[in-house]
Motif scaffolding. Structure first.
Motif, PDB file in Angstrom:
ATOM      1  N   MET A  33      13.838   4.388 -16.637  1.00 51.28           N
ATOM      2  CA  MET A  33      13.439   3.023 -16.359  1.00 51.28           C
ATOM      3  C   MET A  33      12.062   3.028 -15.706  1.00 51.28           C
ATOM      4  SD  MET A  33      13.381   2.032 -12.974  1.00 51.28           S
ATOM      5  CE  MET A  33      13.568   0.277 -13.295  1.00 51.28           C
ATOM      6  N   ALA A  34      11.451   1.864 -15.732  1.00 56.87           N
ATOM      7  CA  ALA A  34      10.101   1.777 -15.197  1.00 56.87           C
ATOM      8  C   ALA A  34       9.831   0.390 -14.645  1.00 56.87           C
ATOM      9  CB  ALA A  34       9.079   2.096 -16.285  1.00 56.87           C
ATOM     10  N   TRP A  35       8.807   0.309 -13.841  1.00 59.02           N
ATOM     11  CA  TRP A  35       8.269  -0.958 -13.373  1.00 59.02           C
ATOM     12  C   TRP A  35       6.862  -1.121 -13.961  1.00 59.02           C
ATOM     13  CZ3 TRP A  35      10.945  -4.536 -10.617  1.00 59.02           C
ATOM     14  CH2 TRP A  35      12.118  -4.112  -9.972  1.00 59.02           C
ATOM     15  N   PHE A  36       6.605  -2.334 -14.443  1.00 60.46           N
ATOM     16  CA  PHE A  36       5.288  -2.722 -14.903  1.00 60.46           C
ATOM     17  C   PHE A  36       4.890  -3.988 -14.157  1.00 60.46           C
ATOM     18  CE2 PHE A  36       4.518  -0.053 -18.671  1.00 60.46           C
ATOM     19  CZ  PHE A  36       5.779   0.504 -18.840  1.00 60.46           C
ATOM     20  N   ARG A  37       3.629  -4.333 -14.242  1.00 64.31           N
ATOM     21  CA  ARG A  37       3.183  -5.585 -13.632  1.00 64.31           C
ATOM     22  C   ARG A  37       2.101  -6.218 -14.477  1.00 64.31           C
ATOM     23  NH1 ARG A  37       0.048  -3.148  -8.260  1.00 64.31           N
ATOM     24  NH2 ARG A  37      -1.772  -2.274  -9.363  1.00 64.31           N
ATOM     25  N   GLN A  38       1.984  -7.534 -14.319  1.00 67.21           N
ATOM     26  CA  GLN A  38       0.950  -8.267 -15.038  1.00 67.21           C
ATOM     27  C   GLN A  38       0.327  -9.287 -14.097  1.00 67.21           C
ATOM     28  OE1 GLN A  38       2.196 -10.081 -18.738  1.00 67.21           O
ATOM     29  NE2 GLN A  38       0.083 -10.182 -19.444  1.00 67.21           N
ATOM     30  N   ALA A  39      -0.939  -9.078 -13.826  1.00 64.89           N
ATOM     31  CA  ALA A  39      -1.692 -10.011 -12.989  1.00 64.89           C
ATOM     32  C   ALA A  39      -2.237 -11.142 -13.849  1.00 64.89           C
ATOM     33  CB  ALA A  39      -2.831  -9.269 -12.298  1.00 64.89           C
ATOM     34  N   PRO A  40      -2.532 -12.283 -13.251  1.00 64.10           N
ATOM     35  CA  PRO A  40      -3.060 -13.416 -14.014  1.00 64.10           C
ATOM     36  C   PRO A  40      -4.306 -13.032 -14.809  1.00 64.10           C
ATOM     37  CG  PRO A  40      -2.481 -14.099 -11.798  1.00 64.10           C
ATOM     38  CD  PRO A  40      -2.353 -12.610 -11.825  1.00 64.10           C
ATOM     39  N   GLY A  41      -4.289 -13.315 -16.096  1.00 67.96           N
ATOM     40  CA  GLY A  41      -5.435 -13.045 -16.941  1.00 67.96           C
ATOM     41  C   GLY A  41      -5.631 -11.595 -17.314  1.00 67.96           C
ATOM     42  N   TYR A  59       3.866   7.741 -11.314  1.00 62.57           N
ATOM     43  CA  TYR A  59       3.201   6.589 -10.719  1.00 62.57           C
ATOM     44  C   TYR A  59       1.805   6.398 -11.307  1.00 62.57           C
ATOM     45  CZ  TYR A  59       6.789   6.977  -7.117  1.00 62.57           C
ATOM     46  OH  TYR A  59       7.986   7.045  -6.451  1.00 62.57           O
ATOM     47  N   ALA A  60       1.389   5.144 -11.356  1.00 58.33           N
ATOM     48  CA  ALA A  60      -0.002   4.851 -11.665  1.00 58.33           C
ATOM     49  C   ALA A  60      -0.852   5.290 -10.480  1.00 58.33           C
ATOM     50  CB  ALA A  60      -0.173   3.354 -11.910  1.00 58.33           C
ATOM     51  N   ASP A  61      -2.056   5.709 -10.760  1.00 61.99           N
ATOM     52  CA  ASP A  61      -2.933   6.173  -9.686  1.00 61.99           C
ATOM     53  C   ASP A  61      -3.161   5.092  -8.630  1.00 61.99           C
ATOM     54  OD1 ASP A  61      -5.123   8.188 -11.830  1.00 61.99           O
ATOM     55  OD2 ASP A  61      -3.203   8.642 -10.870  1.00 61.99           O
ATOM     56  N   SER A  62      -3.172   3.849  -9.062  1.00 62.99           N
ATOM     57  CA  SER A  62      -3.472   2.739  -8.151  1.00 62.99           C
ATOM     58  C   SER A  62      -2.391   2.517  -7.098  1.00 62.99           C
ATOM     59  CB  SER A  62      -3.685   1.453  -8.941  1.00 62.99           C
ATOM     60  OG  SER A  62      -2.530   1.143  -9.704  1.00 62.99           O
ATOM     61  N   VAL A  63      -1.187   3.064  -7.314  1.00 64.26           N
ATOM     62  CA  VAL A  63      -0.093   2.827  -6.368  1.00 64.26           C
ATOM     63  C   VAL A  63       0.428   4.106  -5.736  1.00 64.26           C
ATOM     64  CG1 VAL A  63       0.576   0.781  -7.677  1.00 64.26           C
ATOM     65  CG2 VAL A  63       1.822   2.930  -8.024  1.00 64.26           C
ATOM     66  N   LYS A  64      -0.091   5.261  -6.158  1.00 68.73           N
ATOM     67  CA  LYS A  64       0.374   6.532  -5.603  1.00 68.73           C
ATOM     68  C   LYS A  64       0.188   6.566  -4.096  1.00 68.73           C
ATOM     69  CE  LYS A  64      -0.068   9.823  -9.377  1.00 68.73           C
ATOM     70  NZ  LYS A  64      -0.918  10.856  -9.999  1.00 68.73           N
ATOM     71  N   GLY A  65       1.219   7.016  -3.415  1.00 70.34           N
ATOM     72  CA  GLY A  65       1.155   7.103  -1.968  1.00 70.34           C
ATOM     73  C   GLY A  65       1.539   5.813  -1.262  1.00 70.34           C
ATOM     74  N   ARG A  66       1.644   4.719  -2.012  1.00 72.32           N
ATOM     75  CA  ARG A  66       2.010   3.426  -1.418  1.00 72.32           C
ATOM     76  C   ARG A  66       3.340   2.914  -1.932  1.00 72.32           C
ATOM     77  NH1 ARG A  66      -0.958  -0.993  -2.377  1.00 72.32           N
ATOM     78  NH2 ARG A  66      -1.667  -0.314  -4.440  1.00 72.32           N
ATOM     79  N   PHE A  67       3.635   3.159  -3.201  1.00 67.55           N
ATOM     80  CA  PHE A  67       4.858   2.671  -3.818  1.00 67.55           C
ATOM     81  C   PHE A  67       5.811   3.835  -4.048  1.00 67.55           C
ATOM     82  CE2 PHE A  67       3.061  -1.303  -6.205  1.00 67.55           C
ATOM     83  CZ  PHE A  67       2.461  -1.736  -5.046  1.00 67.55           C
ATOM     84  N   ALA A  68       7.109   3.529  -4.039  1.00 69.53           N
ATOM     85  CA  ALA A  68       8.117   4.538  -4.328  1.00 69.53           C
ATOM     86  C   ALA A  68       9.211   3.933  -5.191  1.00 69.53           C
ATOM     87  CB  ALA A  68       8.710   5.089  -3.039  1.00 69.53           C
ATOM     88  N   ILE A  69       9.503   4.591  -6.299  1.00 65.82           N
ATOM     89  CA  ILE A  69      10.572   4.154  -7.194  1.00 65.82           C
ATOM     90  C   ILE A  69      11.806   4.995  -6.908  1.00 65.82           C
ATOM     91  CG2 ILE A  69       9.836   5.728  -9.047  1.00 65.82           C
ATOM     92  CD1 ILE A  69      10.720   3.589 -11.058  1.00 65.82           C
ATOM     93  N   SER A  70      12.953   4.364  -6.969  1.00 63.28           N
ATOM     94  CA  SER A  70      14.195   5.087  -6.737  1.00 63.28           C
ATOM     95  C   SER A  70      15.325   4.430  -7.521  1.00 63.28           C
ATOM     96  CB  SER A  70      14.536   5.115  -5.245  1.00 63.28           C
ATOM     97  OG  SER A  70      14.711   3.801  -4.742  1.00 63.28           O
ATOM     98  N   ARG A  71      16.427   5.149  -7.630  1.00 60.16           N
ATOM     99  CA  ARG A  71      17.590   4.645  -8.351  1.00 60.16           C
ATOM    100  C   ARG A  71      18.829   4.843  -7.493  1.00 60.16           C
ATOM    101  NH1 ARG A  71      16.928   5.746 -14.686  1.00 60.16           N
ATOM    102  NH2 ARG A  71      18.703   4.322 -14.583  1.00 60.16           N
ATOM    103  N   ASP A  72      19.769   3.908  -7.664  1.00 63.23           N
ATOM    104  CA  ASP A  72      21.075   4.022  -7.026  1.00 63.23           C
ATOM    105  C   ASP A  72      22.102   3.948  -8.147  1.00 63.23           C
ATOM    106  OD1 ASP A  72      23.512   3.741  -5.733  1.00 63.23           O
ATOM    107  OD2 ASP A  72      22.668   2.525  -4.128  1.00 63.23           O
ATOM    108  N   LYS A  73      22.567   5.105  -8.565  1.00 63.09           N
ATOM    109  CA  LYS A  73      23.473   5.146  -9.719  1.00 63.09           C
ATOM    110  C   LYS A  73      24.796   4.471  -9.414  1.00 63.09           C
ATOM    111  CE  LYS A  73      21.414   9.167 -11.962  1.00 63.09           C
ATOM    112  NZ  LYS A  73      21.148   8.489 -13.244  1.00 63.09           N
ATOM    113  N   SER A  74      25.219   4.485  -8.172  1.00 61.63           N
ATOM    114  CA  SER A  74      26.493   3.863  -7.824  1.00 61.63           C
ATOM    115  C   SER A  74      26.451   2.351  -7.982  1.00 61.63           C
ATOM    116  CB  SER A  74      26.885   4.223  -6.397  1.00 61.63           C
ATOM    117  OG  SER A  74      25.998   3.614  -5.472  1.00 61.63           O
ATOM    118  N   LYS A  75      25.228   1.786  -7.974  1.00 64.68           N
ATOM    119  CA  LYS A  75      25.080   0.332  -8.067  1.00 64.68           C
ATOM    120  C   LYS A  75      24.415  -0.108  -9.369  1.00 64.68           C
ATOM    121  CE  LYS A  75      24.756  -0.259  -3.065  1.00 64.68           C
ATOM    122  NZ  LYS A  75      23.926  -0.751  -1.934  1.00 64.68           N
ATOM    123  N   ASN A  76      24.161   0.825 -10.274  1.00 67.29           N
ATOM    124  CA  ASN A  76      23.438   0.468 -11.511  1.00 67.29           C
ATOM    125  C   ASN A  76      22.146  -0.260 -11.156  1.00 67.29           C
ATOM    126  OD1 ASN A  76      25.077   1.570 -13.420  1.00 67.29           O
ATOM    127  ND2 ASN A  76      25.699  -0.354 -14.347  1.00 67.29           N
TER     128      ASN A  76
END
Length: 126
Positions: A33-41, A59-76
C-alpha cells in the motif's frame, strides 16, 4: 476493495498529523500500500509506500525524515505519521493498494495501484 482515508485537518507549520487508511478487505494484509498526495494545480505525487509484509518502506525525498508509514495488520489499517509539517505539504492525501497480492518491493508508480481511498485534506498554515 474500498479504502477509507481519514485524519486530515488544519495544522500550523511544524505541527503533526496522523492519517489513517482503513478497509474491510480481508486480503489487505497481503497487499502493498502507499500514500500519494495532490496539491492544488499539481499532479498527484508519491509520498510513501509499504511492502505487504511491512518489512520494507519507501519514501519520497521531500518527506524523508519527517513522515513515517506503518501498518497494523490486526486492524486492516495503515498510517502516515507526519511530523514537522510544512506549507508545501498542503494537499489531498490518498491511500492506495494494488490489485496484485504479495507485490514485490515498494512501488512509487501510481499506475501500479488499482484501489484508491477518497482522499483526506491536509492544510498546513505558515
Amino acid at each position: 476493495v474500498q479504502l477509507q482515508a481519514s485524519g486530515g485537518g488544519l495544522v500550523r507549520a511544524g505541527g503533526s498529523l496522523t492519517l489513517l487508511c482503513t478497509t474491510s478487505d480481508s486480503t489487505f494484509n497481503l497487499r502493498g500500500m502507499a500514500w500519494f498526495r495532490q496539491a492544488p494545480g499539481k499532479a498527484r505525487e508519491f509520498v510513501a509506500a509499504a511492502h505487504w509484509s511491512g518489512s520494507s518502506l519507501g519514501y519520497a525525498d521531500s518527506v524523508k525524515g519527517r513522515f513515517a508509514i506503518s501498518r497494523d495488520k490486526s486492524k486492516n489499517a495503515a498510517y502516515l505519521q507526519m511530523n514537522n509539517l510544512k506549507p508545501e505539504d498542503t494537499a489531498v492525501y490518498y491511500c492506495a493498494a494494488p490489485n496484485k497480492l504479495l507485490m514485490a518491493g515498494t512501488e512509487s508508480n501510481a499506475a501500479k495501484y488499482d484501489f484508491w481511498g477518497q482522499g483526506t485534506l491536509v492544510t498546513v498554515s505558515s
